[in-house]
Write a protein that holds these residues in place. Sequence first.
Motif, PDB file in Angstrom:
ATOM      1  N   GLN A 185       0.836  -1.190   0.000  1.00  0.00           N
ATOM      2  CA  GLN A 185       0.000   0.000   0.000  1.00  0.00           C
ATOM      3  C   GLN A 185       0.874   1.244   0.000  1.00  0.00           C
ATOM      4  OE1 GLN A 185      -2.660  -0.031   3.312  1.00  0.00           O
ATOM      5  NE2 GLN A 185      -3.684  -1.900   2.677  1.00  0.00           N
ATOM      6  N   GLN A 186       0.411   2.282  -0.715  1.00  0.00           N
ATOM      7  CA  GLN A 186       1.116   3.555  -0.694  1.00  0.00           C
ATOM      8  C   GLN A 186       0.951   4.197   0.673  1.00  0.00           C
ATOM      9  OE1 GLN A 186       3.138   5.048  -2.572  1.00  0.00           O
ATOM     10  NE2 GLN A 186       2.955   4.038  -4.544  1.00  0.00           N
ATOM     11  N   PRO A 187       1.975   4.851   1.197  1.00  0.00           N
ATOM     12  CA  PRO A 187       1.838   5.516   2.495  1.00  0.00           C
ATOM     13  C   PRO A 187       0.875   6.698   2.390  1.00  0.00           C
ATOM     14  CG  PRO A 187       3.937   6.051   1.476  1.00  0.00           C
ATOM     15  CD  PRO A 187       3.298   5.008   0.620  1.00  0.00           C
ATOM     16  N   VAL A 188       0.187   6.964   3.470  1.00  0.00           N
ATOM     17  CA  VAL A 188      -0.690   8.119   3.535  1.00  0.00           C
ATOM     18  C   VAL A 188       0.109   9.237   4.204  1.00  0.00           C
ATOM     19  CG1 VAL A 188      -2.835   9.028   4.486  1.00  0.00           C
ATOM     20  CG2 VAL A 188      -2.717   6.641   3.711  1.00  0.00           C
ATOM     21  N   PHE A 189       0.231  10.360   3.530  1.00  0.00           N
ATOM     22  CA  PHE A 189       1.015  11.443   4.094  1.00  0.00           C
ATOM     23  C   PHE A 189       0.454  12.783   3.656  1.00  0.00           C
ATOM     24  CE2 PHE A 189       2.871  10.457   0.027  1.00  0.00           C
ATOM     25  CZ  PHE A 189       3.228  11.679  -0.514  1.00  0.00           C
ATOM     26  N   SER A 190       0.795  13.807   4.423  1.00  0.00           N
ATOM     27  CA  SER A 190       0.404  15.169   4.082  1.00  0.00           C
ATOM     28  C   SER A 190       1.434  15.746   3.129  1.00  0.00           C
ATOM     29  CB  SER A 190       0.337  16.040   5.334  1.00  0.00           C
ATOM     30  OG  SER A 190      -0.612  15.533   6.222  1.00  0.00           O
ATOM     31  N   ALA A 191       0.972  16.570   2.219  1.00  0.00           N
ATOM     32  CA  ALA A 191       1.874  17.168   1.235  1.00  0.00           C
ATOM     33  C   ALA A 191       2.826  18.152   1.912  1.00  0.00           C
ATOM     34  CB  ALA A 191       1.070  17.875   0.161  1.00  0.00           C
ATOM     35  N   PRO A 192       4.093  18.140   1.516  1.00  0.00           N
ATOM     36  CA  PRO A 192       5.033  19.138   2.021  1.00  0.00           C
ATOM     37  C   PRO A 192       4.601  20.541   1.586  1.00  0.00           C
ATOM     38  CG  PRO A 192       6.181  17.323   0.976  1.00  0.00           C
ATOM     39  CD  PRO A 192       4.736  17.158   0.655  1.00  0.00           C
ATOM     40  N   THR A 193       5.075  21.541   2.296  1.00  0.00           N
ATOM     41  CA  THR A 193       4.727  22.923   1.973  1.00  0.00           C
ATOM     42  C   THR A 193       5.993  23.775   1.928  1.00  0.00           C
ATOM     43  OG1 THR A 193       4.420  23.438   4.316  1.00  0.00           O
ATOM     44  CG2 THR A 193       2.458  22.782   3.082  1.00  0.00           C
ATOM     45  N   VAL A 194       5.874  24.927   1.296  1.00  0.00           N
ATOM     46  CA  VAL A 194       6.952  25.900   1.290  1.00  0.00           C
ATOM     47  C   VAL A 194       6.518  27.034   2.211  1.00  0.00           C
ATOM     48  CG1 VAL A 194       8.330  27.478  -0.112  1.00  0.00           C
ATOM     49  CG2 VAL A 194       7.613  25.286  -1.061  1.00  0.00           C
ATOM     50  N   THR A 195       7.353  27.342   3.202  1.00  0.00           N
ATOM     51  CA  THR A 195       7.013  28.371   4.188  1.00  0.00           C
ATOM     52  C   THR A 195       7.231  29.766   3.605  1.00  0.00           C
ATOM     53  OG1 THR A 195       9.230  28.484   5.131  1.00  0.00           O
ATOM     54  CG2 THR A 195       7.724  26.813   6.048  1.00  0.00           C
ATOM     55  N   GLU A 196       6.832  30.786   4.367  1.00  0.00           N
ATOM     56  CA  GLU A 196       7.005  32.177   3.936  1.00  0.00           C
ATOM     57  C   GLU A 196       8.465  32.524   3.700  1.00  0.00           C
ATOM     58  OE1 GLU A 196       5.569  31.741   7.295  1.00  0.00           O
ATOM     59  OE2 GLU A 196       3.703  31.244   6.277  1.00  0.00           O
ATOM     60  N   THR A 197       9.363  31.861   4.424  1.00  0.00           N
ATOM     61  CA  THR A 197      10.798  32.140   4.284  1.00  0.00           C
ATOM     62  C   THR A 197      11.436  31.341   3.155  1.00  0.00           C
ATOM     63  OG1 THR A 197      11.371  30.442   5.899  1.00  0.00           O
ATOM     64  CG2 THR A 197      11.007  32.690   6.737  1.00  0.00           C
ATOM     65  N   GLY A 198      10.651  30.495   2.481  1.00  0.00           N
ATOM     66  CA  GLY A 198      11.173  29.685   1.386  1.00  0.00           C
ATOM     67  C   GLY A 198      11.650  28.314   1.802  1.00  0.00           C
ATOM     68  N   ALA A 199      11.510  27.969   3.081  1.00  0.00           N
ATOM     69  CA  ALA A 199      11.926  26.644   3.560  1.00  0.00           C
ATOM     70  C   ALA A 199      10.927  25.591   3.095  1.00  0.00           C
ATOM     71  CB  ALA A 199      12.017  26.640   5.078  1.00  0.00           C
ATOM     72  N   TYR A 200      11.427  24.427   2.772  1.00  0.00           N
ATOM     73  CA  TYR A 200      10.595  23.308   2.348  1.00  0.00           C
ATOM     74  C   TYR A 200      10.280  22.485   3.591  1.00  0.00           C
ATOM     75  CZ  TYR A 200       9.036  19.463  -0.652  1.00  0.00           C
ATOM     76  OH  TYR A 200       8.295  18.492  -1.280  1.00  0.00           O
ATOM     77  N   SER A 201       9.033  22.415   3.979  1.00  0.00           N
ATOM     78  CA  SER A 201       8.626  21.760   5.221  1.00  0.00           C
ATOM     79  C   SER A 201       7.931  20.438   4.916  1.00  0.00           C
ATOM     80  CB  SER A 201       7.683  22.692   5.990  1.00  0.00           C
ATOM     81  OG  SER A 201       7.205  22.051   7.142  1.00  0.00           O
ATOM     82  N   VAL A 202       8.475  19.356   5.466  1.00  0.00           N
ATOM     83  CA  VAL A 202       7.924  18.018   5.248  1.00  0.00           C
ATOM     84  C   VAL A 202       7.318  17.524   6.553  1.00  0.00           C
ATOM     85  CG1 VAL A 202       8.443  15.645   4.561  1.00  0.00           C
ATOM     86  CG2 VAL A 202       9.704  17.544   3.516  1.00  0.00           C
ATOM     87  N   PRO A 203       5.981  17.405   6.614  1.00  0.00           N
ATOM     88  CA  PRO A 203       5.359  16.936   7.859  1.00  0.00           C
ATOM     89  C   PRO A 203       5.556  15.435   8.056  1.00  0.00           C
ATOM     90  CG  PRO A 203       3.693  17.348   6.200  1.00  0.00           C
ATOM     91  CD  PRO A 203       5.005  17.757   5.601  1.00  0.00           C
ATOM     92  N   ARG A 204       5.551  15.018   9.312  1.00  0.00           N
ATOM     93  CA  ARG A 204       5.657  13.592   9.649  1.00  0.00           C
ATOM     94  C   ARG A 204       4.348  12.908   9.284  1.00  0.00           C
ATOM     95  NH1 ARG A 204       8.598  11.372  14.505  1.00  0.00           N
ATOM     96  NH2 ARG A 204       8.933  13.567  14.823  1.00  0.00           N
ATOM     97  N   SER A 205       4.439  11.738   8.686  1.00  0.00           N
ATOM     98  CA  SER A 205       3.230  10.998   8.307  1.00  0.00           C
ATOM     99  C   SER A 205       2.664  10.266   9.520  1.00  0.00           C
ATOM    100  CB  SER A 205       3.547   9.988   7.204  1.00  0.00           C
ATOM    101  OG  SER A 205       4.306   8.924   7.741  1.00  0.00           O
ATOM    102  N   GLY A 206       1.510   9.671   9.350  1.00  0.00           N
ATOM    103  CA  GLY A 206       0.865   8.944  10.433  1.00  0.00           C
ATOM    104  C   GLY A 206       1.667   7.770  10.945  1.00  0.00           C
ATOM    105  N   ASN A 207       2.570   7.210  10.112  1.00  0.00           N
ATOM    106  CA  ASN A 207       3.380   6.079  10.569  1.00  0.00           C
ATOM    107  C   ASN A 207       4.739   6.511  11.117  1.00  0.00           C
ATOM    108  OD1 ASN A 207       4.936   6.599   8.316  1.00  0.00           O
ATOM    109  ND2 ASN A 207       4.449   4.711   7.247  1.00  0.00           N
TER     110      ASN A 207
END
Length: 156
Positions: A42-64
């Motif tokens: 199964q493909q992992p379920v995860f939230s999409a990464p985002t780019v912050t106001e400062t330009g940082a690439y933010s990768v949230p932790r998935s449920g697992n």
Amino acid sequence: MVFFDRVLAKIRPGSSYAQQGYPPAPVNFNPQPMPTIAPVNQQPVFSAPTVTETGAYSVPRSGNGHFYVPGSVNNSPAVFLVDTGATMTVISNSLAVRAGITQCTKREFVTAMGIDRDACVAKIARLQFGTFYMLDTEVGISKNLTGEALLGMSAL
């Protein structure tokens, strides 16, 4: 387990370790249960990464408990597990086929699961993950990889 019990006994308050500044053994230590990991097929379920106001690439932790980023290999879509313990970025055989990789050099990989003798290294035209990309880079290919792709330190 017996060794672990002896180590805890040595750092209790009043012992020589505690007198040397080591913290006391935890009282009523109750670790949290490990997160459930999705089955391999199964493909992992995860939230999409985002780019912050400062330009940082933010990768949230998935449920697992892992970190995943969308990307591609030679423009073939992939989901990468971020693995800072992996020296090289490694992809599955099926992703290599989809990405049009036809040549690779046989190599052994030493992994947390043991030695992978069914692996090789290939040069690819483009590796993209999140908002980043690399041109003319190498990836490992393993038929024993349990997921689709690992994003290792060669790309991070």
